[in-house]
Design an enzyme around this catalytic site. Structure first.
Site, PDB file in Angstrom:
ATOM      1  N   SER A  88      45.972  39.261  49.150  1.00 19.35           N
ATOM      2  CA  SER A  88      47.406  39.248  48.899  1.00 19.35           C
ATOM      3  C   SER A  88      48.209  40.109  49.858  1.00 19.35           C
ATOM      4  O   SER A  88      49.323  39.748  50.220  1.00 19.35           O
ATOM      5  CB  SER A  88      47.692  39.674  47.460  1.00 19.35           C
ATOM      6  OG  SER A  88      47.132  40.939  47.198  1.00 19.35           O
ATOM      7  N   LYS A 142      53.250  31.502  42.298  1.00 14.46           N
ATOM      8  CA  LYS A 142      53.457  31.657  43.737  1.00 14.46           C
ATOM      9  C   LYS A 142      53.791  30.293  44.349  1.00 14.46           C
ATOM     10  O   LYS A 142      54.866  29.791  44.097  1.00 14.46           O
ATOM     11  CB  LYS A 142      52.251  32.366  44.337  1.00 14.46           C
ATOM     12  CG  LYS A 142      52.293  33.847  43.897  1.00 14.46           C
ATOM     13  CD  LYS A 142      51.076  34.662  44.137  1.00 14.46           C
ATOM     14  CE  LYS A 142      51.333  36.082  43.631  1.00 14.46           C
ATOM     15  NZ  LYS A 142      50.124  36.796  43.252  1.00 14.46           N
ATOM     16  N   HIS A 172      46.780  33.246  46.367  1.00 13.16           N
ATOM     17  CA  HIS A 172      47.589  32.960  47.557  1.00 13.16           C
ATOM     18  C   HIS A 172      47.080  31.750  48.342  1.00 13.16           C
ATOM     19  O   HIS A 172      47.686  31.364  49.336  1.00 13.16           O
ATOM     20  CB  HIS A 172      47.654  34.190  48.457  1.00 13.16           C
ATOM     21  CG  HIS A 172      48.284  35.344  47.756  1.00 13.16           C
ATOM     22  ND1 HIS A 172      49.645  35.526  47.701  1.00 13.16           N
ATOM     23  CD2 HIS A 172      47.740  36.329  47.004  1.00 13.16           C
ATOM     24  CE1 HIS A 172      49.914  36.590  46.977  1.00 13.16           C
ATOM     25  NE2 HIS A 172      48.779  37.095  46.540  1.00 13.16           N
TER      26      HIS A 172
HETATM   27  C1  PLP Z   1      49.950  37.823  42.164  1.00 14.68           C
HETATM   28  C2  PLP Z   1      48.510  37.951  41.935  1.00 14.68           C
HETATM   29  C3  PLP Z   1      47.987  37.936  40.639  1.00 14.68           C
HETATM   30  C4  PLP Z   1      48.862  37.978  39.428  1.00 14.68           C
HETATM   31  O1  PLP Z   1      49.445  36.762  39.157  1.00 14.68           O
HETATM   32  P1  PLP Z   1      50.732  36.720  38.229  1.00 14.68           P
HETATM   33  O2  PLP Z   1      50.783  35.331  37.754  1.00 14.68           O
HETATM   34  O3  PLP Z   1      51.874  37.111  39.085  1.00 14.68           O
HETATM   35  O4  PLP Z   1      50.499  37.707  37.115  1.00 14.68           O
HETATM   36  C5  PLP Z   1      46.610  37.931  40.498  1.00 14.68           C
HETATM   37  N1  PLP Z   1      45.793  37.978  41.567  1.00 14.68           N
HETATM   38  C6  PLP Z   1      46.270  38.050  42.814  1.00 14.68           C
HETATM   39  C7  PLP Z   1      45.319  38.095  43.954  1.00 14.68           C
HETATM   40  C8  PLP Z   1      47.639  38.043  43.041  1.00 14.68           C
HETATM   41  O5  PLP Z   1      48.119  38.141  44.277  1.00 14.68           O
END
Ligand code: PLP
Length: 414
Positions: A192, A251, A220
């Site tokens: 991330s 995302k 991601h």
């Molecule tokens: C953003 C993210 C999460 C969390 O996801 P949300 O739906 O925003 O709670 C989990 N793992 C990784 C690698 C992330 O980048």
């Protein structure tokens, strides 16, 4: 019993006094975080507190948060099913949009079943906790997301951390825990804060050879990598070696919520044992429907992700050529490493002056001394907008000393 007439001499400070002291320390370290309010739809340009900015730090990678089809799906689901699931999925909160989305995800990922969680944070803590416990071991990459770290802590399993993407170190730890109960290896597929990819083929092979289980967080990668955006595991064709695939809907999928995907047995286990699934309200119908619509668009229009990755790589190489330290150019995430937290904040502030918003990322999100601007590209950025960013970032990062940022970094390491 009567209260003491006067306060004890060593009385503890009041809450506000104690917390104000803590905040001052965070301030002194240059780590104070504040909220910045966005007043518009989140696309390549946004209104922030009355001013228009170019946005280069959103996870709306494919620009789907404002796509009419996605919006319409959310509106229709709200009209048909109301605003909320209003209960845990296991009580009365399991609704048709959830089931439809889970079938869509399972089919998209090519696995037996999927389970939708209310956030990615909850998907990770719930899944790790459901699969492991006291007597077991979780082996985790040192740069894994906070939700994976917290999942490890909550699971009561022993936790061993391997150096980032270091498969030799992973092999060592797998051998060390050969006699343990269950062993779960956890990694992100695209990281991330660094945008680099895990060597998933090697990790999957090693994990299988040692009889351990593999969980991959595709937060991601989903929507961006792989056939139809199904993720890096699908791109590499190693679905049969990955036991659990996690992804977020928040995302590239431009919604809210998350999922775990895998075998029918895995999903039945999560329904029964994942506390963050059981003890929380189900996803709003609108969020489930919006995510389903996004998956449809992603599969139908693969050129969105393709062009995003091509242009991101080009931008990364261009910034490198301008003397910036861009540690990876393998995904839509470009980490422009500055070093000290204060310096990263200063660069971000100069960019704001130029009408460009890129948030500075500091510890504890990233290791000490690697504070950075995490530039993330969207499929909807125009070439002109990308030019403006490249010029602004180069000027802001070089500003002041008149030397290249690389020289400064080299000095710091001496
Ligand atoms: C953003 C993210 C999460 C969390 O996801 P949300 O739906 O925003 O709670 C989990 N793992 C990784 C690698 C992330 O980048």
């Amino acid at each position: 019993m009567s209260l003491p007439a006067k306060p004890l001499e060593n009385a503890r400070p009041g809450l506000d006094e104690a917390l104000a002291h803590d905040l001052e320390r965070i301030d002194d370290l240059g780590l104070r975080r504040v909220l910045r309010r966005i007043d518009s739809v989140q696309d390549s340009e946004v209104d922030i507190e009355g001013r228009r900015f170019l946005l280069f730090c959103s996870n709306n990678y494919l620009g789907l948060a404002s796509h009419p089809e996605v919006i319409e799906a959310a509106v229709a689901a709200t009209r048909d099913y109301g605003t909320s699931a209003v209960s845990s999925r296991l009580i009365s909160g399991h609704m048709h949009p959830h089931q439809r989305l889970e079938r869509t995800i399972a089919e998209w990922k090519g696995c037996e079943n999927a389970l939708v969680f209310s956030t990615g944070y909850q998907a990770n803590i719930g899944t790790i906790g459901a699969l492991t416990g006291a007597g077991d071991v979780v082996i985790s990459d040192e740069l894994n997301h906070a939700s994976i770290i917290d999942g490890c802590r909550l699971s009561r399993a022993a936790v061993d951390i391997y150096r980032h993407n270091d498969t030799d170190h992973l092999a060592e730890l797998l051998a060390k825990h050969a006699g343990a109960g269950r062993v779960l290896v956890v990694t992100e597929s695209v990281f991330s804060m660094d945008g680099d990819k895990a060597p998933l083929q090697d990790i999957a092979g090693l994990t299988r050879n040692h009889g351990a289980w593999l969980m991959v967080d595709e937060a991601h990668a989903a929507g961006v990598f792989g056939p139809g955006g199904a993720g890096l595991v699908a791109e590499l064709g190693i679905e049969d070696k990955v036991d659990v695939r996690i992804g977020t809907l928040g995302k590239a999928l431009a919604s809210f919520g998350a999922y775990a995907a895998g075998s029918r047995t895995l999903i039945d286990t999560l329904v029964n044992r994942a506390r963050s699934f059981i003890f929380t309200t189900g996803l709003p119908p609108a969020a489930a429907a919006a995510a389903g619509a996004s998956i449809g668009i992603i599969r139908r229009e693969p050129e969105r992700a393709r062009s995003l990755l091509t242009r991101s790589r080009a931008l990364g190489l261009r910034l490198r050529a301008a003397g910036l330290e861009v540690s990876h150019v393998d995904s839509q995430i470009l980490p422009v490493v500055i070093g000290k937290a204060d310096d990263a904040v200063a660069v971000a502030r100069k960019l704001l002056d130029r009408g460009i918003y890129v948030a500075a990322i500091r510890p504890p999100t990233v290791p000490e001394g690697t504070s950075r601007l995490r530039v993330s590209l969207m499929a909807t950025h125009t070439e002109e907008q990308i030019d403006t960013l490249a010029e602004g970032l180069t000027a802001a990062a070089h500003g002041g000393s008149g030397r290249s940022q690389r020289e400064d970094t080299a000095d710091k390491q001496r």
